[in-house]
Design an enzyme around this catalytic site. Structure first.
Site, mmCIF file in Angstrom:
data_model
loop_
_atom_site.group_PDB
_atom_site.id
_atom_site.type_symbol
_atom_site.label_atom_id
_atom_site.label_comp_id
_atom_site.label_asym_id
_atom_site.label_seq_id
_atom_site.Cartn_x
_atom_site.Cartn_y
_atom_site.Cartn_z
ATOM 1 N N ILE A 95 42.309 47.752 45.350
ATOM 2 C CA ILE A 95 40.774 46.928 46.332
ATOM 3 C C ILE A 95 40.732 46.591 47.311
ATOM 4 O O ILE A 95 39.626 46.883 48.274
ATOM 5 C CB ILE A 95 40.675 45.513 45.557
ATOM 6 C CG1 ILE A 95 39.600 44.798 45.181
ATOM 7 C CG2 ILE A 95 41.824 44.643 45.846
ATOM 8 C CD1 ILE A 95 38.478 45.707 44.722
ATOM 9 N N LYS B 25 39.452 37.354 44.435
ATOM 10 C CA LYS B 25 40.018 36.794 42.756
ATOM 11 C C LYS B 25 41.022 37.123 42.103
ATOM 12 O O LYS B 25 41.075 38.772 42.066
ATOM 13 C CB LYS B 25 38.639 37.082 42.312
ATOM 14 C CG LYS B 25 38.057 38.126 42.014
ATOM 15 C CD LYS B 25 38.226 39.255 40.856
ATOM 16 C CE LYS B 25 38.039 39.231 40.444
ATOM 17 N NZ LYS B 25 38.582 40.405 38.865
ATOM 18 N N SER C 229 52.176 44.541 54.852
ATOM 19 C CA SER C 229 52.165 45.225 53.673
ATOM 20 C C SER C 229 53.227 46.060 53.720
ATOM 21 O O SER C 229 53.987 46.164 55.411
ATOM 22 C CB SER C 229 51.707 46.943 53.764
ATOM 23 O OG SER C 229 51.953 47.318 52.534
ATOM 24 N N ASP D 177 40.489 39.613 34.537
ATOM 25 C CA ASP D 177 40.757 40.429 35.331
ATOM 26 C C ASP D 177 38.992 40.740 35.868
ATOM 27 O O ASP D 177 38.949 40.271 36.397
ATOM 28 C CB ASP D 177 41.931 41.555 35.533
ATOM 29 C CG ASP D 177 41.488 42.113 36.946
ATOM 30 O OD1 ASP D 177 41.859 41.696 37.861
ATOM 31 O OD2 ASP D 177 40.604 43.624 37.426
#
Lengths: 341, 341
Positions: free
Chosen positions: B48, B124, B70, B201
């Site tokens: 995403i 989200k 990361s 999801d």
């Protein structure tokens, strides 16, 4: 409506036992002043209302039972009506209602009560879903009325002593065993097998004590066991944590023989055990004294103080942990459930 | 750190495409004043982040990508660090982070970011459980920082036009069909089968639009279908209501062929259909024009305005409906799931 003195206030077990009592709206407090007793109605005359709410109100100095809202109550010593609105018309000084109906479909009752200017106390759990439960505070705030979403087990005598004992200590581990036989405690109450309830009906009591002792507890995993023929769990194992402290809970609704409602707190300075649903406290296996009084006595004493103030006590953290358990729960099917097993 | 002009701001698809861009911290707004561009970091460089967040930031006037947190990012054109704290040390003017990690275990990231004085935007769903999600607002408030728990589908181009169209009408019925193939949209993303996620999801995207159009929607029943070998549902049928208006939703993660993200609103004055996840609007089968722009473009424009203000936008109502569905859901087992089926 009524202003006579009570002759006796026994913690009786049935509404019909109240028949010969005279309840008061005011009484001398012994210091020469007159205290008000608020008129309250019970909505939903089921097992919990008869076992706990009615005897507690009969024993209260601050509240008196002024009516019952029920579709099937008969032969009571107070006015009975089918709706809150009808009861309020019969009992104009009604100040509050206590909702003892099952958790489904309470929203219209709360709306109706608030619309009539009544303060509202609600049995646990507050609703069938978190979305609905989250709305109640705003409704009460908009109406300017008091709202108390109760967790009766938090008022068990040993909970506050346990919280004080824990405050100065470092918790290493906590385990909860909440195991009872639904056939004994909820005989024939089929609503308890509605989706979302089952063993969480007693289990949320443990979670209400847990979140009093350790606010901010998180649930990390759950296993839920469903009877083959029911859509609510009969057993649940929860893996939780408070910070880095592990908390394990085992709930059962299928416990034969000894019934267990125990929480064990292992700390750097001794082990505390809350037994009998928070009613008794043992420190390193020695029982310690706890305050007198009952869970519902303390609930209603608190609510009496909230009436007319617009105060809102609506902690949903125990209910959210239940939702979390359903959300993260791995499901297993077990044998079919029979009430007469 | 950087104050040069951007030469181009393409909505590119990969962080590596950004390599030759120069990002700005200030630019002339054409009215003779200089506007600030806030330095923001992406935390969690997954699908995403690469598909949506990086190209959106590359196209933003108000924000610029100043770093990536990361454990596995390599060869990026901005500083990369293993932790937010390490990145902040490298990029002292960092103002905010955008969390794109999976919903589990975000609490320590949010705590770390707030502790560093950073504003926080969250993909989200906000967390793995409602208990955890409910804590974020208080954490941000205590820290005095901005927090934006995002629902990207609410920013789809046709959602606001649909809300305006609906405002003057009486809704009779609403139906939602949100059916996609998880193998296409989440190839190999095994985390999506963690308990509590699965078809919710994408499903929570529909619920985020629903709760924008009809706040206060309640869930009354749900059927959840779990693959034999997974602990999250692959299909869900929800029965909801807004007041007395029935709302039905059918979610699937196993949809072959045409993919469907449609909401149909039947009113007393015509039928509206939101198609393509809220991107297109049809009134009585005729398409109507909707604003230009992208979901993530609007999310980041809003967050840019929140930075430094301490504003909190943390609507959990879509997530609570997911919790409600798990709580009330009747479970069924279906065939095992295979990514390469």
């Amino acid at each position: 409506m009524r202003s006579r003195r009570c002759s006796t206030k026994p913690a009786c077990r049935r509404a019909s036992d109240l028949r010969n009592q005279i309840c008061q709206t005011s009484r001398d407090n012994g210091r020469g002043r007159v205290e008000l007793s608020h008129a309250i109605a019970i909505v939903g005359l089921g097992k919990i209302a008869r076992d706990q709410h009615l005897p507690t109100l009969a024993a209260s100095d601050k509240l008196h039972l002024a009516g019952i809202v029920s579709g099937h109550a008969r032969d009571e010593d107070v006015p009975v009506a089918a709706t809150i609105t009808e009861l309020k018309a019969q009992v104009p000084d009604l100040a509050a209602v206590s909702l003892c109906t099952p958790p489904m479909a309470r929203t219209p009752l709360i709306e109706e009560a608030l619309g009539l200017g009544l303060d509202v106390m609600v049995e646990k759990p507050p609703a069938a879903t978190v979305s609905v439960a989250e709305r109640y505070s705003g409704m009460a705030r908009d109406a300017g009325r008091a709202l108390y979403l109760t967790w009766h087990s938090r008022e068990a005598s040993a909970v506050e002593p346990a919280a004080q004992w824990l405050a100065g200590r470092s918790l290493h581990r906590m385990s909860i065993a909440w195991k009872e036989d639904v056939r004994v405690w909820h005989p024939g109450q089929e609503w308890i097998w509605e989706p979302g309830i089952g063993v969480f009906d007693p289990g949320v009591n443990a979670l209400s004590i847990l979140t009093r002792l350790l606010p901010g507890t998180e649930l990390h995993a759950a296993t839920l066991k469903y009877p083959a023929d029911r859509e609510a769990p009969i057993m649940a194992d929860l893996t939780m944590a408070h910070g880095k402290t592990a908390i394990e809970a085992a709930f059962s609704f299928d416990q034969r023989g000894p019934q267990t409602w125990t929480m064990t707190l292992e700390t750097d300075d001794g082990v505390a055990e809350l037994r009998e649903g928070g009613g008794r406290l043992f420190i390193d296996d020695a029982e310690v004294a706890v305050p007198e009084g009952t869970e519902y006595g303390r609930l209603y004493a608190r609510f009496a103080d909230m009436i007319g103030t617009g105060a809102i006590d609506a902690d949903l953290s125990p209910f959210r942990l239940v939702a979390d358990a359903f959300m993260l729960g791995r499901h297993e099917r077990v044998g079919a459930f029979r009430w007469d097993d």
